[in-house]
Motif scaffolding. Structure first.
Motif, PDB file in Angstrom:
ATOM      1  N   LEU A  82       0.953  -1.056   0.032  1.00 16.24           N
ATOM      2  CA  LEU A  82      -0.049   0.101   0.080  1.00 16.24           C
ATOM      3  C   LEU A  82       0.867   1.409   0.091  1.00 16.24           C
ATOM      4  O   LEU A  82       1.618   1.264   1.115  1.00 16.24           O
ATOM      5  CB  LEU A  82      -0.884   0.088   1.298  1.00 16.24           C
ATOM      6  CG  LEU A  82      -1.887  -0.999   1.506  1.00 16.24           C
ATOM      7  CD1 LEU A  82      -2.453  -1.041   2.633  1.00 16.24           C
ATOM      8  CD2 LEU A  82      -2.919  -1.138   0.234  1.00 16.24           C
ATOM      9  N   HIS A  83       0.996   2.108  -1.088  1.00 10.25           N
ATOM     10  CA  HIS A  83       1.670   3.098  -1.155  1.00 10.25           C
ATOM     11  C   HIS A  83       0.881   4.502  -0.508  1.00 10.25           C
ATOM     12  O   HIS A  83       0.156   4.859  -1.114  1.00 10.25           O
ATOM     13  CB  HIS A  83       1.928   3.564  -2.694  1.00 10.25           C
ATOM     14  CG  HIS A  83       2.908   4.729  -2.756  1.00 10.25           C
ATOM     15  ND1 HIS A  83       3.127   5.551  -3.903  1.00 10.25           N
ATOM     16  CD2 HIS A  83       3.881   5.206  -1.883  1.00 10.25           C
ATOM     17  CE1 HIS A  83       3.795   6.484  -3.532  1.00 10.25           C
ATOM     18  NE2 HIS A  83       4.438   6.317  -2.293  1.00 10.25           N
ATOM     19  N   ALA A  98      10.229   3.669   4.190  1.00  8.52           N
ATOM     20  CA  ALA A  98      10.323   5.330   4.000  1.00  8.52           C
ATOM     21  C   ALA A  98       9.153   5.666   4.616  1.00  8.52           C
ATOM     22  O   ALA A  98       8.395   6.467   4.176  1.00  8.52           O
ATOM     23  CB  ALA A  98      10.178   5.354   2.448  1.00  8.52           C
ATOM     24  N   GLN A  99       9.003   5.286   5.910  1.00  2.00           N
ATOM     25  CA  GLN A  99       7.764   5.693   6.876  1.00  2.00           C
ATOM     26  C   GLN A  99       7.616   7.080   7.153  1.00  2.00           C
ATOM     27  O   GLN A  99       8.654   7.938   7.508  1.00  2.00           O
ATOM     28  CB  GLN A  99       8.163   5.072   8.215  1.00  2.00           C
ATOM     29  CG  GLN A  99       7.001   5.314   8.982  1.00  2.00           C
ATOM     30  CD  GLN A  99       5.645   4.502   8.652  1.00  2.00           C
ATOM     31  OE1 GLN A  99       5.593   3.556   8.232  1.00  2.00           O
ATOM     32  NE2 GLN A  99       4.550   5.521   8.756  1.00  2.00           N
ATOM     33  N   ILE A 100       6.518   7.630   6.922  1.00  2.00           N
ATOM     34  CA  ILE A 100       6.049   8.983   7.270  1.00  2.00           C
ATOM     35  C   ILE A 100       5.993   8.883   8.835  1.00  2.00           C
ATOM     36  O   ILE A 100       5.558   7.938   9.188  1.00  2.00           O
ATOM     37  CB  ILE A 100       4.734   9.111   6.618  1.00  2.00           C
ATOM     38  CG1 ILE A 100       4.878   9.482   5.288  1.00  2.00           C
ATOM     39  CG2 ILE A 100       4.255  10.511   7.352  1.00  2.00           C
ATOM     40  CD1 ILE A 100       3.432   9.705   4.611  1.00  2.00           C
ATOM     41  N   GLN A 187      -1.413   9.977 -13.784  1.00  2.00           N
ATOM     42  CA  GLN A 187      -2.554  10.799 -13.803  1.00  2.00           C
ATOM     43  C   GLN A 187      -3.222  10.367 -12.252  1.00  2.00           C
ATOM     44  O   GLN A 187      -3.580  11.316 -11.602  1.00  2.00           O
ATOM     45  CB  GLN A 187      -3.551  10.400 -14.858  1.00  2.00           C
ATOM     46  CG  GLN A 187      -2.967  10.749 -16.220  1.00  2.00           C
ATOM     47  CD  GLN A 187      -3.997  10.230 -17.363  1.00  2.00           C
ATOM     48  OE1 GLN A 187      -4.569   9.215 -17.134  1.00  2.00           O
ATOM     49  NE2 GLN A 187      -3.976  10.985 -18.446  1.00  2.00           N
ATOM     50  N   GLY A 188      -3.213   9.213 -11.870  1.00  3.07           N
ATOM     51  CA  GLY A 188      -3.573   8.965 -10.661  1.00  3.07           C
ATOM     52  C   GLY A 188      -2.959   9.485  -9.535  1.00  3.07           C
ATOM     53  O   GLY A 188      -3.632   9.757  -8.564  1.00  3.07           O
ATOM     54  N   ASN A 189      -1.658   9.356  -9.694  1.00  4.50           N
ATOM     55  CA  ASN A 189      -0.833  10.100  -8.412  1.00  4.50           C
ATOM     56  C   ASN A 189      -1.319  11.595  -8.387  1.00  4.50           C
ATOM     57  O   ASN A 189      -1.160  11.977  -7.428  1.00  4.50           O
ATOM     58  CB  ASN A 189       0.731   9.971  -8.809  1.00  4.50           C
ATOM     59  CG  ASN A 189       1.810  10.379  -7.956  1.00  4.50           C
ATOM     60  OD1 ASN A 189       1.715   9.909  -6.636  1.00  4.50           O
ATOM     61  ND2 ASN A 189       2.421  11.401  -8.286  1.00  4.50           N
ATOM     62  N   ARG A 190      -1.366  12.482  -9.687  1.00  5.95           N
ATOM     63  CA  ARG A 190      -1.658  13.762  -9.428  1.00  5.95           C
ATOM     64  C   ARG A 190      -3.057  13.853  -8.827  1.00  5.95           C
ATOM     65  O   ARG A 190      -3.166  14.737  -7.840  1.00  5.95           O
ATOM     66  CB  ARG A 190      -1.398  14.401 -10.766  1.00  5.95           C
ATOM     67  CG  ARG A 190      -2.002  15.704 -10.819  1.00  5.95           C
ATOM     68  CD  ARG A 190      -0.820  16.681 -10.033  1.00  5.95           C
ATOM     69  NE  ARG A 190      -1.218  18.173 -10.119  1.00  5.95           N
ATOM     70  CZ  ARG A 190      -0.664  19.030 -10.777  1.00  5.95           C
ATOM     71  NH1 ARG A 190       0.437  18.745 -11.502  1.00  5.95           N
ATOM     72  NH2 ARG A 190      -1.028  20.291 -10.683  1.00  5.95           N
ATOM     73  N   PHE A 191      -3.918  13.070  -9.310  1.00  4.52           N
ATOM     74  CA  PHE A 191      -5.266  13.072  -8.601  1.00  4.52           C
ATOM     75  C   PHE A 191      -5.390  13.122  -7.154  1.00  4.52           C
ATOM     76  O   PHE A 191      -5.955  13.696  -6.624  1.00  4.52           O
ATOM     77  CB  PHE A 191      -6.102  11.952  -9.165  1.00  4.52           C
ATOM     78  CG  PHE A 191      -7.502  11.851  -8.684  1.00  4.52           C
ATOM     79  CD1 PHE A 191      -8.669  12.663  -9.364  1.00  4.52           C
ATOM     80  CD2 PHE A 191      -7.871  11.119  -7.644  1.00  4.52           C
ATOM     81  CE1 PHE A 191      -9.802  12.614  -8.872  1.00  4.52           C
ATOM     82  CE2 PHE A 191      -9.216  10.966  -7.080  1.00  4.52           C
ATOM     83  CZ  PHE A 191     -10.076  11.901  -7.734  1.00  4.52           C
TER      84      PHE A 191
END
Length: 282
Positions: A82-83, A98-100, A187-191
């Motif tokens: 899950l990104h 790369a944990q937030i 496109q999905g990343n930008r959305f």
């Protein structure tokens, strides 16, 4: 007339047209080529019993979702990638790559690193662009992406010699993705950035999420300035869990699976899998 036309065509022109046709064929294949995931097979090309290799679309939460499952044995626990979320409620353990931790503070540290590198390197273009944007919070997604682009150029995203272009070319070399998929991914990343930025820009996991009922593993790149690993380490030290492990990738930035793939795979098999199957007792 036809023979005159053919006679007038030089060998160099033929070669040029051949290259054009091959290029068009390649682009067509990359764009509309059928995607699939190959089955696991043995030395006799027979499908390995109890293996799984499938790509399908199902409805989750009333929305169509694409699922890609691969495993040499369906008896192994599922590893769900899950990104950035959403989370899953029933899991055997949690692995954060790369944990937030604290997004507002992380973005400020990322900006400070990037601006410092611009000054250190004498890059006036980057310095002027960053000064014009200013430190976070950013006024738009475009400003966020502009800062991230400079962070990447200065080695704050990928420490190893890989780039976004390298990753795209690698993806196109697989059976599971074509050019249309990558365009839709962008496109999905930008959305997602546009619609989630208000919430994401304020996210601070350290305030609310410190106690977990399952094992917790953090996999952090030593040179990650995009999502600063120093904040993830501080967050890790706050966490209470049945057991927890922090594993460093000393030659990586934000993308250990791509920067140190052999070490990443070894850790997933030797460290993570036993925790998923046997828990903290292993």
């Amino acid at each position: 007339m036809l023979m005159r036309v053919i006679a007038a065509i030089t060998s160099s022109q033929v070669q040029a047209w051949v290259r054009i046709i091959l290029l068009m064929a390649f682009v067509c294949m990359m764009t509309i080529g059928c995607v699939y995931t190959a089955p696991f097979t043995d030395a006799e090309c027979r499908t390995v019993p109890h293996s799984i290799a499938t790509m399908e679309r199902i409805a989750l939460g009333g929305l169509p979702q694409s699922i890609w499952f691969r495993g040499v044995s369906d008896s192994h626990p599922a590893l769900i990638l899950l990104h950035g979320g959403p989370g899953a409620s029933e899991v055997a353990l949690y692995v954060g790559g790369a944990q937030i931790a604290n997004m507002p503070l992380g973005r400020r540290l990322a900006y400070d690193f990037t601006f410092s590198e611009a000054v250190k390197r004498g890059n006036s273009e980057a310095r002027n662009a960053l000064q014009q944007i200013g430190p976070p919070p950013y006024a738009s997604v475009d400003e966020l992406l502009a800062v991230e682009e400079w962070t990447q150029r200065f080695g704050g995203v990928n420490h190893a010699r890989i780039s976004t272009g390298t990753l795209i070319w690698t993806a196109l070399g697989t059976d599971e993705a074509n050019l249309i998929d990558l365009i839709k991914f962008g496109q999905g990343n930008r959305f997602s950035l546009t619609h989630l930025e208000g919430e994401l820009s304020r996210l601070d996991l350290t305030e609310r999420y410190r106690s977990f009922a399952v094992p917790v593993v953090f996999l952090l790149g030593r040179y990650d300035r995009h999502i600063p690993s120093e904040l993830a380490e501080q967050y890790f030290n706050m966490i209470e869990a049945p057991c927890k492990r922090l594993l460093w990738f000393d030659q990586s930035g934000h993308n250990p699976p791509f920067e140190e793939p052999e070490r990443f795979t070894a850790i997933m098999i030797k460290d993570v899998l036993p925790l998923a199957t046997d828990g903290c007792a292993q």
